[in-house]
Design a protein around this motif. Structure first.
Motif, mmCIF file in Angstrom:
data_model
loop_
_atom_site.group_PDB
_atom_site.id
_atom_site.type_symbol
_atom_site.label_atom_id
_atom_site.label_comp_id
_atom_site.label_asym_id
_atom_site.label_seq_id
_atom_site.Cartn_x
_atom_site.Cartn_y
_atom_site.Cartn_z
ATOM 1 N N UNK A 274 67.134 43.414 -0.714
ATOM 2 C CA UNK A 274 66.655 44.697 -0.192
ATOM 3 C C UNK A 274 67.268 44.997 1.163
ATOM 4 N N UNK A 275 67.262 44.025 2.052
ATOM 5 C CA UNK A 275 67.828 44.232 3.381
ATOM 6 C C UNK A 275 69.314 44.548 3.303
ATOM 7 N N UNK A 276 70.050 43.795 2.475
ATOM 8 C CA UNK A 276 71.483 44.042 2.331
ATOM 9 C C UNK A 276 71.750 45.436 1.781
ATOM 10 N N UNK A 277 70.898 45.886 0.867
ATOM 11 C CA UNK A 277 71.046 47.232 0.314
ATOM 12 C C UNK A 277 70.828 48.284 1.384
ATOM 13 N N UNK A 278 69.778 48.133 2.174
ATOM 14 C CA UNK A 278 69.505 49.089 3.245
ATOM 15 C C UNK A 278 70.660 49.121 4.247
ATOM 16 N N UNK A 279 71.210 47.961 4.566
ATOM 17 C CA UNK A 279 72.297 47.899 5.539
ATOM 18 C C UNK A 279 73.562 48.572 5.034
#
Length: 416
Positions: A274-279
């Protein structure tokens, strides 16, 4: 404390002919809110239709699209993908080895609800999504009035609703975005918090965490609420039952806030999916970087001022400090203090959450919508000239927001 049930004639009613004043006073609050909401949405509809008529071809529609097609561009298409196809079990990886933009950035409650409406009504995605947003926007306006009426006079509460309905980003109440659904659930949660109905909060708090990613912000606000109630327990009784209930809501809100990143990690097999997607969205501005809490706004200050404007980065850092100081000062102004501790704690917690994780860009104005209770501060002056001017400015800013953020101009880098 004066509430919306006061018997004094409101500023609005004094502007009416004598024959209509009695009818106005007898009109229930909810009918007034509905009228305000519908009139505001009519104004926004006109603006959207005008903008759509001059919209050129873009990644989502052809030239001069119809209302519903135009209302479901940008993130609306991502929500459409979620509703129709769900989430990928394998993250898309670009040639640079980094995670690319994908559906995991968009939480499931709103698109899945729209999918239910599509099934029941046989409507296609765009009108069904707009219908859901419109309905939740109206419900949010009704709850917003009830919240304001707990702390402010009736005329002020109604004017706060006017500002809520014509605010610069209020067009989202009739676009295929999740904001109106989230605002409704947030406002219900805040209303129940102010009424000390802790157990009732569990459902809207949990559902809200699967609409927009701010469950941790609400957990922080609840934690501060528990600390405050404990500190003032001698003058405001804090029973064992209330302690258990409020701490339970705090814990559940925190767990709900991390649930979606955990689910994304489990399904994809990538712990930081999720974090990698947001970034991936942030990479368009500053490249691929790790998420380090409380550094995003510093990075943005450098990017916007040093790289985009070409001025000294120190000016960006100074501007950031000034914004933080002004917001902190606003939180302690008498007009904000009148809103009560609970609303102030939420606004402070949400602002701190944004400072910790959000990278400010054109979406900032939409992301600020959960600070809507602060409109109660702006609504308090009773001058007719002031109120008329604020409404005119808000509508003008809404048109400006639509021009800059919603209308698509070539390779547009100003998403809403």
């Amino acid at each position: 404390m004066t509430t919306g049930a006061g018997t004094r004639r409101t500023a609005s009613s004094r502007m009416l002919p004598a024959g209509l004043r009695t009818r106005y006073r007898l009109t229930p609050w909810w009918a007034k809110v509905i009228v305000v909401y519908l009139l505001a949405r009519l104004i926004t509809t006109v603006m959207l239709l005008v903008l759509a008529s001059v919209q050129g071809p873009n990644p989502w529609t052809g030239a001069s699209p119809g209302y519903f097609d135009f209302a479901s561009i940008w993130d609306g298409r991502w929500y459409d993908i979620v509703a129709e196809s769900g989430y990928p079990s394998t993250l898309p990886i670009g040639t640079n080895g980094h995670v690319e933009q994908n559906a995991w950035a968009f939480l499931p409650a709103y698109p899945f609800l729209v999918k239910v409406v599509m099934t029941l009504t046989f409507l296609p995605w765009s009108p069904a999504a707009v219908l859901v947003s419109f309905g939740f926007g109206l419900a949010a306006a009704l709850v917003f009035y009830r919240i304001m009426a707990l702390r402010l006079p009736g005329s002020t509460s109604l004017f706060a609703v006017v500002l809520f309905c014509v605010a610069p980003t209020s067009a989202l109440f009739q676009l295929a975005y999740a904001e109106s659904m989230y605002l409704f659930l947030l406002l219900v949660s805040l209303y129940l918090l102010m009424r000390r109905r802790y157990w009732w909060m569990l459902v809207p708090v949990v559902v809200a965490a699967f609409v927009r990613p701010s469950g941790l912000a609400f957990a922080l606000a609840m934690g501060l609420h528990v600390i405050y109630r404990w500190a003032v327990r001698r003058r405001d009784a804090f029973s064992v039952r209330e302690r258990v209930a409020s701490v339970t809501v705090t814990i559940v809100a925190g767990l709900a806030g991390v649930a979606w990143p955990v689910i994304a990690g489990v399904v994809t097999g990538v712990p930081d999916a999720y974090t990698a997607t947001e970034l991936a969205w942030r990479a368009d501005y500053i490249g691929y970087v790790s998420l380090v809490p409380f550094t995003s706004w510093i990075q943005a200050a450098h990017w916007w001022f040093a790289l985009w404007l070409g001025v000294l980065p120190g000016l960006g850092y100074l501007t950031l400090l000034l914004l933080i100081a002004l917001f902190a000062l606003w939180m302690f102004m008498p007009s904000v203090r009148r809103l009560g501790v609970d609303l102030r704690l939420w606004c402070a917690a949400y602002a701190l959450y944004l400072l910790a994780v959000f990278f400010p860009q054109s979406s900032t104005f939409r992301i600020l919508m959960p600070l809507a209770p602060m409109l109660g501060s702006i609504a308090q002056p009773r001058s007719r000239l002031y109120r008329a001017a604020v409404v005119i400015v808000a509508i003008a800013l809404q048109w400006g927001w639509l021009l800059i953020a919603w209308g698509v101009d070539g390779a547009d880098w100003t998403p809403p």
